[in-house]
Design a protein around this motif. Structure first.
Motif, PDB file in Angstrom:
ATOM      1  N   TYR A  44      -7.788   7.180  -3.527  1.00 12.55           N
ATOM      2  CA  TYR A  44      -8.016   5.729  -3.567  1.00 12.55           C
ATOM      3  C   TYR A  44      -6.802   4.991  -4.102  1.00 12.55           C
ATOM      4  CZ  TYR A  44     -10.387   1.332  -4.760  1.00 12.55           C
ATOM      5  OH  TYR A  44     -10.747   0.015  -4.861  1.00 12.55           O
ATOM      6  N   ALA A  89     -10.987   1.327   0.187  1.00 13.80           N
ATOM      7  CA  ALA A  89      -9.885   0.369   0.025  1.00 13.80           C
ATOM      8  C   ALA A  89     -10.088  -0.846   0.924  1.00 13.80           C
ATOM      9  CB  ALA A  89      -8.553   1.048   0.338  1.00 13.80           C
ATOM     10  N   ASP A  93     -12.577  -3.156  -0.719  1.00 19.65           N
ATOM     11  CA  ASP A  93     -11.920  -3.888  -1.804  1.00 19.65           C
ATOM     12  C   ASP A  93     -11.064  -5.016  -1.250  1.00 19.65           C
ATOM     13  OD1 ASP A  93     -10.929  -4.633  -4.269  1.00 19.65           O
ATOM     14  OD2 ASP A  93      -9.490  -3.004  -4.392  1.00 19.65           O
ATOM     15  N   LEU A 111      -4.519  -2.050   7.245  1.00 22.22           N
ATOM     16  CA  LEU A 111      -5.242  -0.910   6.683  1.00 22.22           C
ATOM     17  C   LEU A 111      -5.583   0.166   7.716  1.00 22.22           C
ATOM     18  CD1 LEU A 111      -7.407  -2.503   3.899  1.00 22.22           C
ATOM     19  CD2 LEU A 111      -6.061  -0.435   3.683  1.00 22.22           C
ATOM     20  N   TYR A 156      -4.140   4.033  -1.696  1.00 15.76           N
ATOM     21  CA  TYR A 156      -4.447   2.934  -0.769  1.00 15.76           C
ATOM     22  C   TYR A 156      -4.454   1.563  -1.443  1.00 15.76           C
ATOM     23  CZ  TYR A 156      -6.092   6.030   3.035  1.00 15.76           C
ATOM     24  OH  TYR A 156      -6.183   6.948   4.051  1.00 15.76           O
ATOM     25  N   LEU A 157      -4.280   1.519  -2.758  1.00 17.71           N
ATOM     26  CA  LEU A 157      -4.401   0.242  -3.452  1.00 17.71           C
ATOM     27  C   LEU A 157      -3.331  -0.754  -3.001  1.00 17.71           C
ATOM     28  CD1 LEU A 157      -5.286   1.249  -7.117  1.00 17.71           C
ATOM     29  CD2 LEU A 157      -6.800   0.371  -5.347  1.00 17.71           C
ATOM     30  N   CYS A 209     -11.572   7.253   1.415  1.00 17.31           N
ATOM     31  CA  CYS A 209     -10.803   6.365   0.536  1.00 17.31           C
ATOM     32  C   CYS A 209     -10.291   5.139   1.277  1.00 17.31           C
ATOM     33  CB  CYS A 209      -9.627   7.122  -0.086  1.00 17.31           C
ATOM     34  SG  CYS A 209     -10.122   8.340  -1.320  1.00 17.31           S
ATOM     35  N   SER A 210      -9.966   5.317   2.556  1.00 10.48           N
ATOM     36  CA  SER A 210      -9.502   4.161   3.331  1.00 10.48           C
ATOM     37  C   SER A 210     -10.628   3.142   3.503  1.00 10.48           C
ATOM     38  CB  SER A 210      -8.987   4.617   4.700  1.00 10.48           C
ATOM     39  OG  SER A 210     -10.056   5.013   5.545  1.00 10.48           O
ATOM     40  N   THR A 264     -17.542  -1.867  -4.457  1.00  3.90           N
ATOM     41  CA  THR A 264     -16.300  -2.043  -5.225  1.00  3.90           C
ATOM     42  C   THR A 264     -16.589  -2.146  -6.716  1.00  3.90           C
ATOM     43  OG1 THR A 264     -15.344  -3.208  -3.328  1.00  3.90           O
ATOM     44  CG2 THR A 264     -14.206  -3.438  -5.423  1.00  3.90           C
ATOM     45  N   ILE A 292       0.830  -1.210   0.000  1.00  2.22           N
ATOM     46  CA  ILE A 292       0.000   0.000   0.000  1.00  2.22           C
ATOM     47  C   ILE A 292       0.859   1.253   0.000  1.00  2.22           C
ATOM     48  CG2 ILE A 292      -1.709   1.332   1.281  1.00  2.22           C
ATOM     49  CD1 ILE A 292      -2.828  -1.298   2.345  1.00  2.22           C
TER      50      ILE A 292
END
Length: 481
Positions: free
Chosen positions: A215, A60, A63, A246, A218-219, A56-57, A402, A26
């Motif tokens: 986003y 993520a 996902d 995370l 955070y991938l 965004c967290s 997602t 990440i």
């Protein structure tokens, strides 16, 4: 080969390594450069930009939890590829493999180029980095990473843990410094936070762009799906690692952004290059080299992890018969050397190509298509095989959210800048059928290929892996209907 030593991918990574792996994946260059993009599309609304980072967290995390169901249900290396094979059949999984090989090589090449640029920039302080030295250094980094990956997991594990400690130390330094500056209460440090939400608000399209900027930083939370076959007790480890990594990354990212805003005004953040470099020059000028070094370290470890995980997909595809049997073979360090060599060679070709940035953009568009298809696969498998053993089932709205994000990443580029290249991307995906139909569907064998495989096996000192009792039990679980 040593006859007494079993050659196989071993389940040797536990909770600590898994958590570290997720954090390394990440925390890349995103946190050093993305804050400017989020602030720009939030119309310099400080309060809203921090809310976007928090939102965004959560996206993520959704996902990553969707990926966790895939890895926990099918706890084998390259589980995401096997999942598509199980859900949609060999044709779709092969097209995913076809796209993934080029996408993985392109992403690896871009990371190598960016790493080379940051590493060589101090030697060219007043001018752009020349292309030839940068590409030569990128190739050197690529092959060093390839050698490390082919040496087995021990060296990779140590380097990855060291990288995690260094990243956390650098981000911790930035975070603590910002908190200390805010605690002093000086006007220049707290000015950005006064009336934080009273700036102009963005429209819907700008807000979506801001979310995309955050986003992407955070991938990587679902990366354990690709190496589930090398995790100890993956059905518990994957979820624990995600739920540890995370939240830690989220807290760090928010504190780092607060620290940036405590030192730099929103306009200064927008006008700077990597915002972390501008922050260091303002707060700790004597340590101005630390942040570029930290970015380089982040990129090197991310490069290493990408080669490590992508090689496992090629290895699994070989075991399923969608790549030559050569790619199922391991060297004496229990590393899929042919898969690593394939990735590094393809990435090297991408490094010397002229249109790498465009290639990355268009292949990321293709990756979004596969994200949507994966979410459809989760829902499809829930409906078609409700009795399939699932130690963990993701909350049903998460795949839907997602999927919506993936659809936005597919549709928005088409609406904002319709271009024939997106048609070419779809044609590129479908071009995999030119290989699938003769070699997979009709099982066409090339004359002399088996003999060449034997020569390469002797040259690289590789062999078909043994299967341990643990791996056999996992395989039986995966293939259970």
């Amino acid at each position: 080969m040593d006859g007494e030593k079993k050659i196989q991918l071993k389940r040797v990574f536990g909770y600590s390594w898994g958590t570290s792996f997720v954090m390394v994946k990440i925390i890349g260059a995103g946190i050093f450069v993305a804050p400017a993009g989020v602030l720009k599309y939030c119309r310099m609304n400080v309060g809203l930009s921090l809310c976007v980072w928090a939102a965004c967290s959560l996206l993520a995390l959704m996902d990553a939890l969707c990926s966790a169901e895939i890895g926990i249900t099918f706890p084998c290396s390259g589980a995401h590829y096997y999942f598509l094979l199980r859900c949609f059949g060999s044709c779709v999984s092969f097209l995913n493999l076809w796209t993934g090989l080029f996408l993985g090589a392109a992403v690896i090449a871009s990371q190598a180029l960016l790493l080379a640029q940051y590493s060589i920039q101090p030697f060219y302080p007043s001018c752009p980095v020349p292309g030839l030295p940068m590409r030569c250094l990128a190739l050197a980094f690529l092959w060093v990473v390839g050698i490390l990956s082919s040496r087995g997991v021990r060296e990779v594990a140590w380097l990855q843990m060291a990288s995690t400690v260094l990243k956390m130390a650098i981000l911790g330094l930035v975070s603590v410094s910002g908190v200390v500056l805010l605690a002093r209460g000086r006007e220049e440090n707290v000015a950005s936070f006064r009336n934080a939400f009273q700036a102009e608000y963005p429209d819907a399209s700008q807000l979506i762009q801001a979310v995309f900027q955050g986003y992407f930083a955070y991938l990587g939370g679902g990366c354990l799906t690709y190496i589930a076959g090398e995790l100890e007790n993956p059905r518990r480890t994957i979820l624990k690692c995600i739920l540890t990594a995370l939240p830690l990354v989220t807290v760090l990212y928010l504190l780092v952004n607060v620290s940036y805003l405590a030192v730099l005004t929103p306009r200064e953040i927008l006008s700077s290059g990597p915002v972390a470099v501008a922050w260091t020059h303002r707060v700790l000028p004597a340590l101005a080299w630390v942040v570029p070094f930290g970015i380089s370290t982040s990129l090197f470890s991310s490069l290493l992890m990408n080669v490590f995980q992508s090689s496992r997909v090629a290895y699994t595809a070989g075991r399923e018969g969608q790549l030559p049997a050569l790619f199922t073979m391991l060297n004496r360090h229990s590393s899929p050397f042919p898969s690593v060599l394939l990735l590094v060679t393809m990435a090297s070709i991408a490094v010397v190509s002229m249109n790498l940035i465009d290639l990355i953009n268009y292949l990321n568009f293709a990756a979004s298509i596969w994200t949507v298809l994966s979410m459809i696969g989760i829902l499809k498998l829930r409906y078609q095989e409700p009795d399939l053993p699932r130690p963990y089932k993701v909350f049903l709205p998460f795949p839907l959210v997602t999927m919506a994000i993936g659809l936005c990443l597919v549709v928005i580029p088409l609406v904002k800048s319709p271009h024939m290249h997106y048609v070419y991307v779809c044609l590129f995906i479908l071009s995999g059928l030119l290989f699938y139909v003769p070699f997979i569907y009709f099982k066409l064998k090339l004359a002399g290929f088996q003999k060449m495989t034997c020569y390469l096996q002797l040259l690289f000192n590789i062999c078909i892996p043994d299967v341990s009792d643990e791996q056999m039990s996992e395989a039986e679980t995966v293939k259970k209907k």
